[in-house]
Scaffold this active site. Structure first.
Site, short mmCIF file in Angstrom:
data_model
loop_
_atom_site.label_atom_id
_atom_site.label_comp_id
_atom_site.label_asym_id
_atom_site.label_seq_id
_atom_site.Cartn_x
_atom_site.Cartn_y
_atom_site.Cartn_z
N HIS A 66 -2.55 5.02 2.56
CA HIS A 66 -3.23 4.83 3.35
C HIS A 66 -3.77 3.39 3.20
O HIS A 66 -4.97 3.17 2.58
CB HIS A 66 -4.62 5.82 2.97
CG HIS A 66 -4.07 7.14 3.59
ND1 HIS A 66 -3.08 7.81 4.66
CD2 HIS A 66 -3.86 8.23 2.65
CE1 HIS A 66 -2.80 8.71 4.47
NE2 HIS A 66 -3.76 9.35 3.29
N ALA A 83 -24.32 9.25 -6.21
CA ALA A 83 -24.75 9.20 -4.83
C ALA A 83 -23.88 10.43 -3.94
O ALA A 83 -23.86 10.81 -3.01
CB ALA A 83 -23.76 7.42 -4.70
N ILE A 84 -22.43 10.79 -5.17
CA ILE A 84 -21.49 11.31 -3.85
C ILE A 84 -22.12 12.68 -4.40
O ILE A 84 -22.35 13.91 -2.92
CB ILE A 84 -19.55 11.28 -4.59
CG1 ILE A 84 -19.37 9.93 -4.70
CG2 ILE A 84 -18.90 12.66 -4.61
CD1 ILE A 84 -17.94 9.82 -5.54
N HIS A 98 -42.65 -5.44 16.78
CA HIS A 98 -43.32 -4.08 16.43
C HIS A 98 -42.96 -3.66 17.18
O HIS A 98 -42.69 -3.75 18.27
CB HIS A 98 -44.54 -4.17 16.21
CG HIS A 98 -45.51 -2.71 16.46
ND1 HIS A 98 -45.30 -2.27 15.25
CD2 HIS A 98 -46.19 -3.63 17.84
CE1 HIS A 98 -46.70 -1.17 16.15
NE2 HIS A 98 -46.66 -1.59 17.42
N LYS A 152 -19.66 9.43 6.07
CA LYS A 152 -20.96 9.78 6.89
C LYS A 152 -20.87 10.33 8.32
O LYS A 152 -21.66 10.40 8.54
CB LYS A 152 -21.23 7.96 6.82
CG LYS A 152 -21.83 7.36 4.90
CD LYS A 152 -21.27 7.11 4.23
CE LYS A 152 -21.84 7.11 3.25
NZ LYS A 152 -21.05 7.15 2.05
N GLU A 193 0.86 -1.19 0.04
CA GLU A 193 -0.01 0.35 0.24
C GLU A 193 1.29 1.03 -0.25
O GLU A 193 1.84 1.50 0.91
CB GLU A 193 -0.87 0.00 1.25
CG GLU A 193 -1.78 1.03 1.38
CD GLU A 193 -2.58 1.48 0.16
OE1 GLU A 193 -2.44 2.74 0.08
OE2 GLU A 193 -3.15 1.31 -0.51
N ALA A 251 -17.82 -0.03 -1.93
CA ALA A 251 -16.94 -1.12 -1.05
C ALA A 251 -17.08 -2.54 -0.85
O ALA A 251 -16.82 -3.31 -0.55
CB ALA A 251 -16.50 -0.13 0.49
N SER A 256 -25.14 13.71 -9.74
CA SER A 256 -26.19 13.97 -8.77
C SER A 256 -26.99 12.35 -8.27
O SER A 256 -27.45 12.10 -7.91
CB SER A 256 -27.64 14.50 -9.79
OG SER A 256 -28.30 13.58 -10.12
N GLY A 271 -7.81 2.15 1.91
CA GLY A 271 -8.05 2.79 0.62
C GLY A 271 -8.52 4.35 1.29
O GLY A 271 -9.36 5.15 1.60
#
Length: 459
Positions: free
Chosen positions: A36, A178-179, A438, A50, A33, A313, A176, A39
């Site tokens: 980082h 997801a990102i 419920h 998030k 790697e 991912a 437009s 990734g």
């Protein structure tokens, strides 16, 4: 020259998982790697975005605390602390990956890797190692449009958008998917005047059109503006910001904003890794691999974003396990791509799996379609999130679940239930006979299925 059974190039969610699984199966494994562990996903994508969105959601909830009988005044945010928290979450998870690799006795090599031919790898342009099998997991990077390249000042890509020094007063977002939608949701929640430009005929173009339309209406209610069917023409940067010109409905228009954020997809990292010295085939910027993640070169595998869509991912991690198990002589199941869920963590959230209504119709299916709205669910009312819909699509002949599409609170958590049903080739009877607890949001999953067959109770 050290010899390994498996060498993984790239330590993202595909690469580190592949390395761990290969080691668990008794293979002498190394992971190379250059930057980082974790990734893009862990450091500059899934996780920090998030974390930012959670802070924005909490800020908005506190601003509307009166709806819950709670008084709160002078609600403010500190963008520096919001960003710092998101970075801290990523740092903790990177530490966890390091520990897992050590626990599984994976040799971690920091640096760059270049193939010197089948089974031969040059590390940091000086050290050679050999491997019986090589798994390429080099990921992808943000796609640049000519004339709209990120400059880190007033034209951003996702990296700059993740670590702002302040919240811009205005922002134009191109794309437009997801990102783009997640950043639109975040910056809008913190007070930016956000306009989204989209080339397709609707936002979130990979989603079911009914969900896409509901999402647009929900985002517009929050103040996000959209221009659909746009063709970009150019941009001019100045000390004050950016002016973007574009064709909109056959007319030339321009918009000005403090920041222009480009969110127009990704390109696989296939350069400078020595693929030209192998038989590996590259198509449209991605490595071609079969269902077991094998490339055209014996002993070389490709997983994750560098191996093509969907660029997710969880898909990368699963492909890593398939490659490792295949190398170890196991017989892993190939991925059924229509069983891979997609999630957008905006407010409201969007989640889906399987065929959209349009795709199912195009494939010739006779369908039974069920819908259940959030406003008829007790838990949604308790949460104060009564806007949303769960839509399920079944094969009218066999009862097989073809697709599920959701918009609303916590649907990114709910979608997993339908993913399990799809993977197990579940039918409407399996879901109807499942007892959901419920009061929960998950009850809507049951009711949507019932509604598809005219058996709904609560609407």
């Amino acid at each position: 020259m050290e010899n390994f059974d498996v060498v993984v190039i790239g330590g993202g969610p595909g690469g580190y998982v592949a390395a761990i699984r290969a080691a668990q199966l008794g293979k002498k494994t190394a992971l190379i790697e250059k930057e980082h562990l974790g990734g893009i996903c862990l450091n500059w994508g899934c996780i920090p975005t998030k974390a930012l969105l959670k802070s924005a959601e909490l800020y908005q909830k506190m601003k509307h605390a009166e709806e819950f009988g709670i008084s709160a005044s002078n609600i403010e945010f500190d963008i520096t602390k919001i960003v710092a928290r998101s970075r801290d979450v990523s740092t903790k998870l990177v530490g966890g990956i390091k520990a897992l690799l050590k626990k599984n006795k994976v040799t971690v090599i920091e640096g760059t890797a270049k193939l010197e031919g089948p089974g031969q790898i040059l590390v940091n342009d000086k050290d050679k190692i050999s491997a019986k099998n090589i798994i390429i997991a080099t990921g992808a990077r943000a796609r640049n449009l000519p004339g709209f390249e990120a400059n880190g000042k007033n034209i951003w890509n996702y990296r700059q958008a993740l670590v702002p020094d302040n919240v811009p007063k205005s922002m134009i977002i191109v794309g437009s998917g997801a990102i783009g939608i997640e950043f639109a949701s975040f910056y809008n929640a913190l007070g930016s005047d956000v306009t989204v430009l989209e080339a397709a005929d609707r936002i979130l173009p990979v989603e079911d059109s009914e969900i896409s339309a509901m999402a647009k209406k929900a985002f517009e209610a929050k103040g996000i503006k959209f221009k659909i069917g746009v063709k970009l023409e150019g941009q001019k940067s100045s000390a004050k910001g950016v002016s973007v010109t574009f064709d909109y409905n056959g007319k030339r228009e321009s918009l000005e904003s403090e920041i222009l954020l480009m969110a127009v997809g990704i390109v696989g990292n296939v350069e400078n890794i020595g693929l030209e010295k192998t038989k590996v085939i590259i198509e449209k910027g991605h490595i071609v691999a079969n269902s077991m993640m094998q490339t055209a070169e014996s002993g070389i595998f490709a997983i994750g974003d560098v191996a093509g869509a969907p660029w997710l991912a969880h898909k990368a991690s699963h492909e890593g396990i398939i490659a490792a198990e295949f190398i170890a002589g196991k017989k892993p199941h190939a991925i059924t791509k229509t069983n891979i869920p997609g999630c957008t963590y905006s407010s409201p959230q969007i989640a889906s799996v399987g065929l959209t209504e349009e795709a199912a119709k195009a494939a010739g299916y006779q369908m039974k379609i069920g819908r259940f709205p959030f406003y008829a669910n007790g838990k949604a009312l308790i949460l104060g999130d009564s806007d949303g819909l769960i839509k399920t699509i079944f094969d009218a002949k066999t009862g097989e679940l073809l697709g599920a599409h959701m918009i609303g609170a916590e649907v990114t958590e709910l979608i997993g239930g339908y993913v399990v049903a799809k993977e197990m080739e579940g039918t409407e009877l399996d879901l109807m006979n499942t007892i959901f607890p419920h009061p929960t949001l998950s009850e809507m999953m049951h009711e949507s299925v019932l509604q598809a067959y005219g058996k709904q109770i609560h609407i």
